[in-house]
Design an enzyme around this catalytic site. Structure first.
Site, PDB file in Angstrom:
ATOM      1  N   GLY A  46       0.848  -1.194   0.000  1.00  0.00           N
ATOM      2  CA  GLY A  46       0.000   0.000   0.000  1.00  0.00           C
ATOM      3  C   GLY A  46       0.876   1.233   0.000  1.00  0.00           C
ATOM      4  O   GLY A  46       2.053   1.162   0.361  1.00  0.00           O
ATOM      5  N   GLN A  51       2.950   9.906   1.800  1.00  0.00           N
ATOM      6  CA  GLN A  51       4.285   9.302   1.880  1.00  0.00           C
ATOM      7  C   GLN A  51       5.226   9.756   0.761  1.00  0.00           C
ATOM      8  O   GLN A  51       6.429   9.559   0.858  1.00  0.00           O
ATOM      9  CB  GLN A  51       4.184   7.770   1.859  1.00  0.00           C
ATOM     10  CG  GLN A  51       3.489   7.198   3.087  1.00  0.00           C
ATOM     11  CD  GLN A  51       3.346   5.706   2.996  1.00  0.00           C
ATOM     12  OE1 GLN A  51       2.387   5.204   2.417  1.00  0.00           O
ATOM     13  NE2 GLN A  51       4.294   4.972   3.540  1.00  0.00           N
ATOM     14  N   CYS A  94       5.941  -0.464   7.430  1.00  0.00           N
ATOM     15  CA  CYS A  94       5.583   0.743   6.693  1.00  0.00           C
ATOM     16  C   CYS A  94       6.773   1.181   5.858  1.00  0.00           C
ATOM     17  O   CYS A  94       7.905   1.192   6.347  1.00  0.00           O
ATOM     18  CB  CYS A  94       5.197   1.856   7.666  1.00  0.00           C
ATOM     19  SG  CYS A  94       4.693   3.386   6.854  1.00  0.00           S
ATOM     20  N   LEU A  95       6.514   1.552   4.606  1.00  0.00           N
ATOM     21  CA  LEU A  95       7.598   2.016   3.737  1.00  0.00           C
ATOM     22  C   LEU A  95       8.240   3.299   4.279  1.00  0.00           C
ATOM     23  O   LEU A  95       9.382   3.588   3.949  1.00  0.00           O
ATOM     24  CB  LEU A  95       7.065   2.256   2.314  1.00  0.00           C
ATOM     25  CG  LEU A  95       6.594   0.991   1.572  1.00  0.00           C
ATOM     26  CD1 LEU A  95       5.940   1.374   0.242  1.00  0.00           C
ATOM     27  CD2 LEU A  95       7.752   0.021   1.344  1.00  0.00           C
ATOM     28  N   HIS A 136      -4.405   1.347   7.825  1.00  0.00           N
ATOM     29  CA  HIS A 136      -3.037   1.876   7.883  1.00  0.00           C
ATOM     30  C   HIS A 136      -2.889   3.056   6.906  1.00  0.00           C
ATOM     31  O   HIS A 136      -2.298   4.080   7.243  1.00  0.00           O
ATOM     32  CB  HIS A 136      -2.076   0.722   7.542  1.00  0.00           C
ATOM     33  CG  HIS A 136      -0.628   1.077   7.404  1.00  0.00           C
ATOM     34  ND1 HIS A 136       0.346   0.552   8.224  1.00  0.00           N
ATOM     35  CD2 HIS A 136       0.030   1.876   6.524  1.00  0.00           C
ATOM     36  CE1 HIS A 136       1.522   1.032   7.861  1.00  0.00           C
ATOM     37  NE2 HIS A 136       1.369   1.827   6.821  1.00  0.00           N
ATOM     38  N   GLU A 137      -3.463   2.901   5.710  1.00  0.00           N
ATOM     39  CA  GLU A 137      -3.343   3.966   4.696  1.00  0.00           C
ATOM     40  C   GLU A 137      -4.190   5.186   5.056  1.00  0.00           C
ATOM     41  O   GLU A 137      -3.749   6.331   4.868  1.00  0.00           O
ATOM     42  CB  GLU A 137      -3.731   3.450   3.306  1.00  0.00           C
ATOM     43  CG  GLU A 137      -2.958   2.245   2.792  1.00  0.00           C
ATOM     44  CD  GLU A 137      -1.448   2.373   2.893  1.00  0.00           C
ATOM     45  OE1 GLU A 137      -0.941   3.511   2.945  1.00  0.00           O
ATOM     46  OE2 GLU A 137      -0.764   1.337   2.938  1.00  0.00           O
ATOM     47  N   HIS A 140      -2.389   7.310   7.417  1.00  0.00           N
ATOM     48  CA  HIS A 140      -1.400   8.197   6.785  1.00  0.00           C
ATOM     49  C   HIS A 140      -2.053   9.502   6.318  1.00  0.00           C
ATOM     50  O   HIS A 140      -1.469  10.578   6.425  1.00  0.00           O
ATOM     51  CB  HIS A 140      -0.763   7.528   5.568  1.00  0.00           C
ATOM     52  CG  HIS A 140       0.389   6.614   5.870  1.00  0.00           C
ATOM     53  ND1 HIS A 140       1.525   7.033   6.525  1.00  0.00           N
ATOM     54  CD2 HIS A 140       0.595   5.302   5.579  1.00  0.00           C
ATOM     55  CE1 HIS A 140       2.383   6.015   6.627  1.00  0.00           C
ATOM     56  NE2 HIS A 140       1.839   4.948   6.063  1.00  0.00           N
TER      57      HIS A 140
HETATM   58  O1  GNR Z   1       4.049  -2.686   2.587  1.00  0.00           O
HETATM   59  C1  GNR Z   1       3.389  -2.561   3.618  1.00  0.00           C
HETATM   60  N1  GNR Z   1       3.113  -3.649   4.359  1.00  0.00           N
HETATM   61  C2  GNR Z   1       2.229  -3.646   5.426  1.00  0.00           C
HETATM   62  C3  GNR Z   1       2.231  -4.744   6.284  1.00  0.00           C
HETATM   63  C4  GNR Z   1       1.353  -4.801   7.332  1.00  0.00           C
HETATM   64  C5  GNR Z   1       0.477  -3.769   7.564  1.00  0.00           C
HETATM   65  C6  GNR Z   1       0.471  -2.669   6.739  1.00  0.00           C
HETATM   66  C7  GNR Z   1       1.338  -2.604   5.679  1.00  0.00           C
HETATM   67  S1  GNR Z   1       1.308  -1.230   4.624  1.00  0.00           S
HETATM   68  C8  GNR Z   1       2.952  -1.222   4.057  1.00  0.00           C
HETATM   69  C9  GNR Z   1       3.152  -0.168   2.993  1.00  0.00           C
HETATM   70  C10 GNR Z   1       2.950   1.203   3.598  1.00  0.00           C
HETATM   71  O2  GNR Z   1       3.756   1.750   4.302  1.00  0.00           O
HETATM   72  N2  GNR Z   1       1.817   1.792   3.359  1.00  0.00           N
HETATM   73  O3  GNR Z   1       1.556   3.003   3.908  1.00  0.00           O
HETATM   74 NI    NI Z   2       2.680   3.027   5.752  1.00  0.00          NI
END
Ligand code: GNR
Ligand code: NI
Length: 172
Positions: A46, A51, A94-95, A136-137, A140
Site C-alpha cells: 500500500g 508518503q 511501513c515504507l 493503515h493507509e 497516513h
Molecule cells: O508494505 C506494507 N506492508 C504492510 C504490512 C502490514 C500492515 C500494513 C502494511 S502497509 C505497508 C506499505 C505502507 O507503508 N503503506 O503506507
Molecule cells: Ni505506511
C-alpha cells in the site's frame, strides 16, 4: 511513469493531514499510476500520497500474493463508515519506517467508502489484511503512522533507530 521518493520517519511531513479531492481527474489518475509504480518498486502492499509528499487523500494498494498476478486497487477520499467491535492484531510494517515492525491492534472488519480510479463511488467490506492495510493507509492521510498505535516505549525505540539511521546515511 515515475518512481517517486518516499518520505521516511521521523519527518514532520508524515504528520500533515491530507485534503479530499473534488473529482478524479486525468492528472490524478497519472499520479495514482506513479504511486502504484513507486509502491511496486519498493515491494509495498500500500502507499498513501502523503508518503510521497502529496497532501491529497489518495491511496494505492495491492495485497495479491507475490506469485499471483497484480491486483492494483485505488482509493480516492477513502473513509471508514463502519468498524467492527471485534479487533485483530497484525504485525505491521511501513515504507516510511523501513525495517521496523510492530503488532498493531485495529478493528478486524471495516466498511470503507471511496471513489475508484474512474471517480465512481464505491463501498467495500474489508477483512483480514485488506482491513489492516486500508486502515493503515487512511491513518497516513490523517498524519498517523502505525507506531502511533503502540506503547510510547516501543515507539521511541523505533523512532530513535530511524533517526540514527538517517544521521548515519547523511554522514557518508
Ligand atoms: O508494505 C506494507 N506492508 C504492510 C504490512 C502490514 C500492515 C500494513 C502494511 S502497509 C505497508 C506499505 C505502507 O507503508 N503503506 O503506507
Ligand atoms: Ni505506511
Amino acid at each position: 511513469m515515475t518512481i517517486l521518493p518516499i518520505i521516511t520517519a521521523p519527518d514532520p511531513r508524515l504528520k500533515l493531514i491530507a485534503k479530499p479531492v473534488a473529482a478524479v481527474t486525468d492528472e490524478i489518475r497519472r499520479f495514482l499510476d506513479d504511486m502504484l509504480e513507486t509502491m511496486y518498486a519498493s515491494e509495498g502492499i500500500g502507499l498513501a500520497a502523503v508518503q510521497v509528499g502529496d497532501l491529497r487523500r489518495l491511496v494505492v494498494m495491492d495485497i495479491a500474493q507475490r506469485d499471483g498476478g497484480r491486483e492494483p486497487r485505488y482509493f480516492v477520499n477513502p473513509e471508514v463508515v463502519w468498524q467492527s467491535e471485534e479487533e485483530n492484531v497484525y504485525l505491521e510494517g511501513c515504507l516510511s519506517l523501513p525495517g521496523q515492525f510492530a503488532d498493531v491492534v485495529r478493528p478486524k472488519t471495516v466498511k470503507v467508502k471511496y471513489l475508484d480510479y474512474d471517480g465512481k463511488p464505491q463501498q467495500i467490506d474489508a477483512d483480514e489484511l485488506l482491513a489492516t492495510c486500508i486502515q493503515h493507509e487512511i491513518d497516513h492521510l490523517n498524519g498517523v503512522v502505525f507506531v502511533d498505535h503502540i506503547s510510547q516505549v516501543k515507539r521511541d525505540i523505533i523512532l530513535r533507530k530511524l533517526k540514527k539511521e538517517k544521521r548515519l546515511a547523511a554522514a557518508d
